[in-house]
Design an enzyme around this catalytic site. Structure first.
Site, PDB file in Angstrom:
ATOM      1  N   GLY A  72       0.805  -1.214   0.000  1.00 30.06           N
ATOM      2  CA  GLY A  72       0.000   0.000   0.000  1.00 30.06           C
ATOM      3  C   GLY A  72       0.841   1.268   0.000  1.00 30.06           C
ATOM      4  N   GLN A 180      -7.910  -0.130   2.994  1.00 38.06           N
ATOM      5  CA  GLN A 180      -8.831  -0.642   4.017  1.00 38.06           C
ATOM      6  C   GLN A 180     -10.166  -1.075   3.420  1.00 38.06           C
ATOM      7  OE1 GLN A 180      -8.431  -1.219   7.318  1.00 38.06           O
ATOM      8  NE2 GLN A 180      -6.322  -0.473   7.349  1.00 38.06           N
ATOM      9  N   CYS A 326       1.222   2.387  13.070  1.00 38.55           N
ATOM     10  CA  CYS A 326       2.423   3.153  12.747  1.00 38.55           C
ATOM     11  C   CYS A 326       2.683   4.215  13.793  1.00 38.55           C
ATOM     12  CB  CYS A 326       2.276   3.828  11.394  1.00 38.55           C
ATOM     13  SG  CYS A 326       1.238   2.937  10.270  1.00 38.55           S
TER      14      CYS A 326
HETATM   15  C1  LIG Z   1      -1.997  -0.352   5.809  1.00 40.91           C
HETATM   16  C2  LIG Z   1      -2.353   0.837   5.004  1.00 40.91           C
HETATM   17  C3  LIG Z   1      -1.447   1.371   4.073  1.00 40.91           C
HETATM   18  C4  LIG Z   1      -0.062   0.842   3.902  1.00 40.91           C
HETATM   19  O1  LIG Z   1      -0.040  -0.435   3.325  1.00 40.91           O
HETATM   20  P1  LIG Z   1       1.298  -1.314   3.450  1.00 40.91           P
HETATM   21  O2  LIG Z   1       1.052  -2.458   2.542  1.00 40.91           O
HETATM   22  O3  LIG Z   1       1.375  -1.716   4.890  1.00 40.91           O
HETATM   23  O4  LIG Z   1       2.431  -0.458   3.025  1.00 40.91           O
HETATM   24  C5  LIG Z   1      -1.856   2.452   3.317  1.00 40.91           C
HETATM   25  N1  LIG Z   1      -3.065   2.984   3.467  1.00 40.91           N
HETATM   26  C6  LIG Z   1      -3.963   2.506   4.352  1.00 40.91           C
HETATM   27  C7  LIG Z   1      -5.313   3.140   4.446  1.00 40.91           C
HETATM   28  C8  LIG Z   1      -3.628   1.424   5.146  1.00 40.91           C
HETATM   29  O5  LIG Z   1      -4.508   0.960   6.030  1.00 40.91           O
END
Ligand SMILES: *Cc1c(COP(=O)(O)O)cnc(C)c1O
Length: 395
Positions: A72, A180, A326
């Site tokens: 993400g 999400q 985070c």
């Molecule tokens: C978890 C998350 C991310 C980051 O995704 P990763 O694969 O952990 O880098 C970005 N945006 C949202 C809304 C998230 O919940």
């Protein structure tokens, strides 16, 4: 008996058995490089093609519009920087919201340092942006609107269809961080007029470190990693074949099971929310009560430190979160909770419980049983709470 109840599915989810089984051969016997011409290479190539189709089908896109990334965060960075730089001659203005994930927020800060201008739309008490604010924020130089589909902390679902419709009318590129939302909400990029969309497998029972960016045909975007010709030369590097296979399988299962998954989560979530609100005084539900992810419950308890609450829940075998994963570990209050108008104190007393596939009604009952006494015990330590109880102070 030791209790282990995982209620942090917004942070990550366990890999489903079918997903793991689909992945395993690609670590060993099917280890070929997809760029190789011989048969085990071609076999890996076929696996990539199939996964690309699975992802495309899940969101109503064309396979050639799907690009695999490391997750993400990378998808978000690529979408923002890629569109900003590719359209620099047209303008330098980006619109986003004040409650985005750090992957969006910090990519915007990076772009601001490099001469771009960013408008951070405010949200209301429930975490919703307003379309009127969006309309007012548009400038002749606006090249990108990036608004998350659903929030990772408070679960609020944004009016994506209206945003997409407006962006399309104005001819402005629309990106949404759907990390999400995927697996919780039906997504069709054409119905919603989405031009770019970020996904991450580990949020829907796939592996960590793999994600995708949907890039609508004809969207102007720079390439993200220079190197070999992988991902049509836009994102170089030998593909994470096993991860990609896992992403494909996980997204296929997520879409297949969406209805039953949704109703299960909704039932458990509503039971949890209703009972917490009824049984515990001085509590508020953060996020919209209706436009909300089916597995998300986010509360603020007055007179409490969220960190202490997490530790005490952990001692009872419950894994939860305050704010986002985070930002746990740092004492900064969540930017999302501040943006919906919470004070620093109230936002510190927040608890996020995110329900998933492995949860049962017994889990929710157990949480309800242990939460009240923990909250009460922590409040006993607050001098302010003592005063309120004695009627010397208003809340
Ligand atoms: C978890 C998350 C991310 C980051 O995704 P990763 O694969 O952990 O880098 C970005 N945006 C949202 C809304 C998230 O919940």
């Amino acid at each position: 008996m030791e209790t282990h109840i995982y209620l942090d599915h917004a942070a990550t989810t366990p890999v489903k058995r079918e997903v793991l089984e689909a992945m395993l051969p690609y670590f060993s016997e099917k280890f070929g490089n997809p760029s190789s011409v011989y048969s085990i290479g071609r076999e890996s190539r076929k696996a990539l093609d199939e996964a690309r189709e699975q992802v495309a089908n899940a969101i109503g896109a064309q396979p050639k519009e799907i690009y695999f990334t490391s997750g993400g965060s990378e998808s978000d960075n690529w979408a923002l920087k890629g569109v900003a730089y590719a359209n620099k001659s047209k303008g330098n203005h980006i619109i986003t919201s004040s409650i985005e994930h750090h992957a969006i927020h910090n990519a915007c800060k990076y772009l601001e340092n490099d001469g771009f201008e960013v408008t951070y739309l405010p949200v209301d008490l429930n975490g919703l942006i307003s379309i009127d604010d969006l309309k007012e924020a548009i400038r002749p130089t606006t090249t990108l609107i990036s608004i998350m589909f659903a929030n990772n902390e408070i679960g609020t679902i944004q009016p994506i269809k209206e945003i997409g419709k407006f962006a399309r009318e104005k001819g402005i590129c629309f990106h949404t961080d759907a990390v999400q939302a995927m697996g919780n909400i039906t997504i069709n990029v054409d119905d919603l007029n989405i031009d770019l969309l970020s996904l991450s497998a580990h949020k829907f029972y796939g592996p960590k470190g793999i994600g995708a960016l949907y890039i609508r045909k004809n969207v102007k975007i720079t390439s993200f990693i220079q190197g070999g010709g992988q991902e049509k030369g836009r994102r170089a590097g030998t593909e994470n074949v096993a991860g990609i296979v896992g992403l494909g399988k996980a997204i296929e299962l997520a879409v297949q099971n969406l209805d039953s998954y949704n109703s299960k989560l909704l039932y458990l979530r509503d039971k949890l929310i209703k009972n917490v609100m009824e049984r515990i005084p001085f509590v508020r539900l953060n996020g919209d009560s209706i436009k909300r992810l089916p597995g998300n419950a986010n509360f603020s308890f007055d007179f409490i430190e969220g960190e202490s609450l997490l530790l005490m829940l952990d001692m009872k075998g419950i894994a939860a979160s305050s704010g986002s994963a985070c930002s746990s570990g740092s004492l900064d209050p969540s930017h999302v909770l501040l943006a919906i108008g919470l004070s620093h104190e109230t936002s510190h007393g927040s608890l996020r419980l995110t329900i998933g596939d492995d949860n049962t009604e017994e889990h929710i009952d157990y949480v309800l049983e242990v939460l009240s006494p923990i909250v009460e015990r922590l409040r006993e330590m607050s001098p302010l709470y003592e005063k309120v109880k004695r009627g010397e102070k208003d809340v």
